[in-house]
Design a protein around this motif. Sequence first.
Motif, short mmCIF file in Angstrom:
data_model
loop_
_atom_site.label_atom_id
_atom_site.label_comp_id
_atom_site.label_asym_id
_atom_site.label_seq_id
_atom_site.Cartn_x
_atom_site.Cartn_y
_atom_site.Cartn_z
N ALA A 132 -7.52 3.38 4.65
CA ALA A 132 -7.81 2.02 5.22
C ALA A 132 -8.08 2.22 6.74
O ALA A 132 -9.17 1.54 7.35
CB ALA A 132 -6.82 0.93 4.92
N ARG B 250 5.21 -1.60 2.21
CA ARG B 250 4.60 -0.30 1.90
C ARG B 250 5.42 0.57 0.87
O ARG B 250 6.60 0.80 1.22
CB ARG B 250 4.22 0.48 3.14
N ASP B 251 4.90 1.08 -0.29
CA ASP B 251 5.71 1.97 -0.86
C ASP B 251 6.69 1.30 -1.51
O ASP B 251 7.80 1.63 -1.99
CB ASP B 251 5.98 3.36 -0.63
N LEU C 24 0.70 -1.50 -0.24
CA LEU C 24 -0.06 -0.01 -0.06
C LEU C 24 0.76 1.23 0.15
O LEU C 24 1.98 1.31 0.51
CB LEU C 24 -1.04 0.06 1.29
N SER C 25 0.36 2.30 -0.57
CA SER C 25 0.93 3.34 -0.21
C SER C 25 0.64 4.34 0.97
O SER C 25 -0.53 3.63 1.57
CB SER C 25 0.68 4.48 -1.63
N GLY D 111 -5.55 -4.68 3.97
CA GLY D 111 -4.96 -4.50 2.72
C GLY D 111 -3.44 -4.46 2.58
O GLY D 111 -2.72 -4.56 1.55
N ASP D 112 -3.11 -4.52 3.82
CA ASP D 112 -1.59 -4.33 3.93
C ASP D 112 -0.99 -5.58 3.39
O ASP D 112 -1.52 -6.66 3.62
CB ASP D 112 -0.78 -4.31 5.58
N SER D 113 0.43 -5.67 2.94
CA SER D 113 1.03 -6.93 2.67
C SER D 113 2.18 -7.21 3.78
O SER D 113 3.00 -6.55 3.98
CB SER D 113 1.90 -6.67 1.58
N THR E 289 -1.96 -10.97 2.17
CA THR E 289 -2.72 -9.50 2.14
C THR E 289 -3.65 -9.72 3.42
O THR E 289 -4.47 -10.44 3.19
CB THR E 289 -3.46 -9.62 0.77
N GLN F 218 -3.17 5.20 0.93
CA GLN F 218 -3.98 3.93 1.00
C GLN F 218 -4.01 3.60 2.18
O GLN F 218 -5.08 3.13 2.82
CB GLN F 218 -3.45 2.89 -0.07
N VAL F 219 -2.83 3.71 3.05
CA VAL F 219 -2.99 3.36 4.58
C VAL F 219 -3.89 4.21 5.48
O VAL F 219 -4.41 3.43 6.33
CB VAL F 219 -1.40 3.31 5.06
#
Length: 830
Positions: free
Chosen positions: A19, A108-109, A11-12, A123-125, A185, A15-16
């Motif tokens: 969310a 992230r990014d 996520l960018s 949605g985080d990886s 995810t 987006q974080v």
Amino acid sequence: MPTNNFDISGLSQQQVLDAREKFGSNSLQYKKENGFLEAVNDLIKEPMVILLLVASVIYFISGEYGDGIFLASAIVLVATISLYQDSRSRDALEKLKNFTQPTCKVIRDGEIVEIPSDELVQGDSLVIEEGTLIAADGIIVRSNDFSVNESILTGESLSVEKDANKEDNNVFRGTTVVSGLAIATITAIGNETKLGKIGKSLESIEEEETPLELQISNFVKKMVIAGAIVFLIVWAINFFKSKDILDSLLKALTLAMSILPEEIPVAFTTFMALGAWRLMKMGIVVKQMKTVETLGSATVICTDKTGTITENRMSLAKIFVLGSDKITEPNSALTDTEKNLIEIAMWASEPIPFDPMEIALHTAYEKMVLKDERPNFELIHEYPLEGKPPMMTHIFANKAGKRFIAAKGAAEAIMNISILTETEKQQINEVIETMAKDGYRVLAVGEAQLEGDIYPATQQEFKFGFKGLVAFYDPPKKNIQAVLKSFYKAGIDVKIITGDNAATTTAIAKQIDFKGFERSLTGDELMQLSETELQQRVKDTNLFTRMFPEAKLRIINALKAQNEIVAMTGDGVNDGPALKAAHIGIAMGKKGTEIAKQAASLILVEDDLSKMVDAVAMGRKIYTNLKKAIQYIISIHIPIILTVFLPLALGWIYPNIFSPVHVIFLELIMGPTCSIIYENEPMEKNTMQQMPRPFTTTFFSWKELATSVLQGITITIGTLAAYQYAVSAGFDESLTRTMVFVTLINANIFLTLVNRSFYYSIFTTLMYKNNLVLLIISITLALIGLLILVKPLANFFEFTPLTIDQLGICLGIGFISVIWFEVVKWWKRR
């Protein structure tokens, strides 16, 4: 931060934020018990509060409204003090809970970053690897030899293999990673996770009472029973004399109040909670209050080597290629075969290294190559670290079909599955011995070839070619010699339990002046011993090498069987069972896995073993100060009980010298003295020169009880001497009461000062830094002055102002009745 080799950008930042706004934070939130209401509820059940309430009601019924109001106010004051102490304890424990929030790694990014688990969003990886606790529910998108223990949810203790391509590709919050690495995810956070929905059943687990808590609880119960019996006797005596039911009830209640040692459980809770809070400020997180009690009793510290004894700053120091005749340093003048050895060792490591040796191999590879091939290769199969001795194998491949099957591990493990001549084996063993004698940690490296894509069930089934040896140097910590000296001085044995080989461990142990470095025992040798032999060898041996989980556990259990109080340090998944079994499991805050932290009872935030010296010192200090407080409580209760009881039982001229208002005033002075002054006392200078206290030692030993009882009886003799002096001088009841009360208060002050040490003299303890001593004593003296000199208060308490001579007599008797104990201490010091 580690390099991202997964081609996942995550996520960018925007987006974080979106969310988090939509789904909230990753924390479990339930309706918590109201700590304040719980404390109030407990308070209402306190025997002292019940007695005060009954006495207050009797005064109101009798028409003595002043006394009734005073006792009602005393209830409020007692409640306020108790609730304040309770809130201090709860605040301290709450700070402990919030101090070490678990962390997790996310992409992230395009970067791998470490964040507090609460900041994870849907949605985080999430990057999850061996030894970590999974922070939220998710779906696996990438994995290698990944398995999870889901017993917290299913009750099934066996690990479950998971894969992105399998039907079972979900991971759940609260489960632990047994092996491999995966990226998931996140699909659910906080209360929406499977664990979150299970809810309140996991919210709080009742702790069992410790031996010390049980001793205190039993002692207080016995005193309550004694108080009830004496209450009935005194009520009967008074009633037969006066035939006044309410008056006789009041007099009996006075004695019952004087017997109840309600300060003891309050002191215990306060000391333990504030002790845990003080440890936290020192960088030592205690997960359970009972650990504070155990710390001072530790007799053996079992420590690992890497990162505890040593710096955990591994650098690749030496390399040896099979077939060459030399050990070389990894510098710019490497041959192609030496470069190839380092490359294969790197491919045998995790793609995102977290182990210091693997980090060193990745660093050496970066410095050595012109073109970094790592982004072009993907980890397609993995055999995790296992076996005795252990090894691991990784298989990397690129899109063109080029493949590396690389292994590294203990030299014996790689040699056992490689095709080697006897000459080659002899040469390798000689090189290992040379490297190990200098304190290097040695790993062997192997490479295999495989036709097709069907991998064998175990890594040992490959036919490896032995490439060579890589040696790492991890220097001992600068303070470790001083730490060991402190443990030895405190009578605590230290044992090193490591997975490393004997030669390397012995070399490091010798450098740091470790006692018993000459003798060592391997894990395999240890497992062959019978229980009887094991207990003897464990006692005589301080160096344990090539250890594995079962062997570590046997050591801990063998030491416990000999009544040792065992502290054990650990950081890996394999340390979990031993950490759990030890009396004090110690996990490392920085390099410790979540599994190790879960199993441990104590966490060293900075991975610094010197903090364990501080922790043991704090444990001993808390125990010693708590003992002083309890001995003070017992000593001062005895004269209150006997001064109330004896004039009545012996039929003296003024049989009821104290009423409930006098007893409750004394109780209000004693409570803060024991909980505030003694809790704040500094550690005595001989504390860490003494042998550890046996954990089985009863807190109320006859010797210590005898000292307290003797002190109490001598103070009683003093107060009753003041009583008899006043009567023989023809003083009235009011003046007699004042002299007895002032004598008792003076004795209380001198007892507070004398009992600050049961070894050092009062002249030494007066130099101790504890500002609260002067404050509490000044408040006590000011209150007594007000009670005697302010006419309305004097009339209420039925006191009379004293002359200088009378005050001098009270002061002298109070002083003599306590100061004699200085002679006993002087005799001890001799």
